[in-house]
Write an enzyme that holds these catalytic residues in place. Structure first.
Site, mmCIF file in Angstrom:
data_model
loop_
_atom_site.group_PDB
_atom_site.id
_atom_site.type_symbol
_atom_site.label_atom_id
_atom_site.label_comp_id
_atom_site.label_asym_id
_atom_site.label_seq_id
_atom_site.Cartn_x
_atom_site.Cartn_y
_atom_site.Cartn_z
ATOM 1 N N ARG A 92 78.040 41.734 10.896
ATOM 2 C CA ARG A 92 77.328 40.460 10.781
ATOM 3 C C ARG A 92 77.489 39.848 9.393
ATOM 4 O O ARG A 92 76.914 38.788 9.132
ATOM 5 C CB ARG A 92 75.838 40.688 11.037
ATOM 6 C CG ARG A 92 75.358 40.210 12.411
ATOM 7 C CD ARG A 92 73.979 40.768 12.602
ATOM 8 N NE ARG A 92 73.120 40.021 13.454
ATOM 9 C CZ ARG A 92 72.751 40.403 14.674
ATOM 10 N NH1 ARG A 92 73.242 41.490 15.202
ATOM 11 N NH2 ARG A 92 71.882 39.696 15.353
ATOM 12 N N ARG A 131 63.755 33.783 26.620
ATOM 13 C CA ARG A 131 64.338 35.059 27.017
ATOM 14 C C ARG A 131 63.257 36.097 27.310
ATOM 15 O O ARG A 131 62.241 36.173 26.623
ATOM 16 C CB ARG A 131 65.235 35.556 25.887
ATOM 17 C CG ARG A 131 65.891 36.880 26.147
ATOM 18 C CD ARG A 131 67.152 37.051 25.364
ATOM 19 N NE ARG A 131 66.910 37.325 23.956
ATOM 20 C CZ ARG A 131 67.890 37.577 23.092
ATOM 21 N NH1 ARG A 131 69.137 37.561 23.488
ATOM 22 N NH2 ARG A 131 67.611 37.813 21.832
ATOM 23 N N ARG A 164 60.697 39.481 23.157
ATOM 24 C CA ARG A 164 60.916 40.127 21.861
ATOM 25 C C ARG A 164 60.191 39.327 20.781
ATOM 26 O O ARG A 164 60.263 38.091 20.786
ATOM 27 C CB ARG A 164 62.424 40.148 21.537
ATOM 28 C CG ARG A 164 63.165 41.256 22.222
ATOM 29 C CD ARG A 164 64.656 41.153 22.063
ATOM 30 N NE ARG A 164 65.132 40.793 20.731
ATOM 31 C CZ ARG A 164 66.426 40.691 20.401
ATOM 32 N NH1 ARG A 164 67.354 40.932 21.314
ATOM 33 N NH2 ARG A 164 66.796 40.358 19.199
ATOM 34 N N ARG A 175 66.766 33.108 12.607
ATOM 35 C CA ARG A 175 67.929 33.955 12.914
ATOM 36 C C ARG A 175 69.216 33.121 13.010
ATOM 37 O O ARG A 175 70.282 33.560 12.602
ATOM 38 C CB ARG A 175 67.690 34.719 14.221
ATOM 39 C CG ARG A 175 66.700 35.863 14.026
ATOM 40 C CD ARG A 175 66.107 36.325 15.326
ATOM 41 N NE ARG A 175 67.065 36.938 16.213
ATOM 42 C CZ ARG A 175 66.966 36.960 17.533
ATOM 43 N NH1 ARG A 175 65.922 36.390 18.123
ATOM 44 N NH2 ARG A 175 67.868 37.559 18.257
HETATM 45 P P1 AMP Z 1 70.164 41.441 17.943
HETATM 46 O O1 AMP Z 1 69.572 42.230 19.050
HETATM 47 O O2 AMP Z 1 71.660 41.611 17.836
HETATM 48 O O3 AMP Z 1 69.767 39.996 17.982
HETATM 49 O O4 AMP Z 1 69.585 42.048 16.582
HETATM 50 C C1 AMP Z 1 68.194 42.060 16.318
HETATM 51 C C2 AMP Z 1 67.951 42.264 14.848
HETATM 52 O O5 AMP Z 1 68.455 43.540 14.429
HETATM 53 C C3 AMP Z 1 68.632 41.258 13.910
HETATM 54 O O6 AMP Z 1 67.903 40.041 13.798
HETATM 55 C C4 AMP Z 1 68.637 42.061 12.601
HETATM 56 O O7 AMP Z 1 67.357 42.105 12.006
HETATM 57 C C5 AMP Z 1 68.966 43.463 13.101
HETATM 58 N N1 AMP Z 1 70.424 43.681 13.156
HETATM 59 C C6 AMP Z 1 71.180 43.932 14.251
HETATM 60 N N2 AMP Z 1 72.467 44.079 13.926
HETATM 61 C C7 AMP Z 1 72.548 43.925 12.588
HETATM 62 C C8 AMP Z 1 73.619 43.948 11.653
HETATM 63 N N3 AMP Z 1 74.879 44.160 12.024
HETATM 64 N N4 AMP Z 1 73.302 43.754 10.334
HETATM 65 C C9 AMP Z 1 72.044 43.558 9.925
HETATM 66 N N5 AMP Z 1 71.002 43.498 10.754
HETATM 67 C C10 AMP Z 1 71.231 43.682 12.083
#
Ligand code: AMP
Length: 217
Positions: A92, A131, A164, A175
């Site tokens: 990311r 969602r 969530r 985000r």
């Molecule tokens: P997601 O389910 O992919 O939307 O991820 C949920 C949350 O997990 C994100 O908003 C971040 O806080 C954390 N997160 C997930 N993947 C990463 C990553 N590669 N780097 C940093 N934080 C992450």
């Protein structure tokens, strides 16, 4: 099986990376590694990693690069990743992409393809704030676009659906801002490496899925 095996799914939150990965499970045995899912499990368990990540995840901020890269590196060294993997939500940041490259070199591998899920911001906000996620299996539904057959219950496993905390309007907007600032530079990063393929992730999921299969074959 697909020709492309070491895969990264790149794109903003709400673009459908998790949803299309779940659909892919039917056609491919590649392990799906979602860093977001791993953090949610660790937070629920109250583990050391979960404690470190919780504050960032709840605010919609990125967990520090070194923590995520170490966690993903160990996961990629597990046996089931030897013949390929689908990384969803990692890397990311450019720093994470560099750490991933190092990890793959260390184990004599390289990425085959980075699929960029492109979608408009307004649609992403709509999808995120409506969602519903299954507490048990993690599959996503949506109050507008993909309602479950029975309200509040997962069609797949009968688990309880919830919103969530980071899908609230304010956190979703944050985000997307974090994505623009820290993650979108990866589009140029992987384009330069000739690894990037784009799909239209603003379509109904079946149509985006067809586009995804096309780039994988
Ligand atoms: P997601 O389910 O992919 O939307 O991820 C949920 C949350 O997990 C994100 O908003 C971040 O806080 C954390 N997160 C997930 N993947 C990463 C990553 N590669 N780097 C940093 N934080 C992450």
């Amino acid at each position: 099986m697909f020709k492309m095996k070491n895969l990264v799914l790149l794109g903003p939150p709400g673009a459908g990376k998790g949803t299309l990965s779940a659909m892919l499970r039917e056609e491919s045995s590649l392990p799906h590694i979602s860093t977001g899912d791993i953090f949610r499990v660790e937070i629920n368990k109250g583990s050391e990693l979960g404690k470190k990540a919780e504050e960032y995840v709840n605010k919609g901020q990125l967990v520090p690069d070194e923590i995520v890269a170490e966690m993903t590196g160990s996961r990629l060294e597990e046996k089931d990743c030897a013949d390929g993997f689908i990384l969803d939500g990692f890397p990311r940041t450019v720093r994470q992409a560099e750490l991933l490259e190092k990890e793959l070199i260390k184990t004599n591998r390289k990425l085959d393809l980075v699929i960029y899920f492109k979608a408009e911001k307004d649609l992403l906000i709509k999808r995120l704030t409506a969602r519903l996620t299954c507490k048990s299996c993690g599959i996503n539904f949506n109050k507008i676009f993909a309602r479950p057959r029975k309200e509040g219950i997962c069609d797949e496993c009968g688990g309880e659906l919830f919103q969530r905390p980071d899908d609230s309007y304010e956190t979703a907007v944050n985000r997307l801002k974090v994505y623009e600032e820290q993650t979108s530079p990866l589009i140029a990063f992987y384009e330069d490496k000739k690894l990037l393929s784009e799909i239209n992730a603003g379509l109904p999921k079946e149509e985006s899925y067809t586009a995804l299969l096309k780039v994988l074959k």
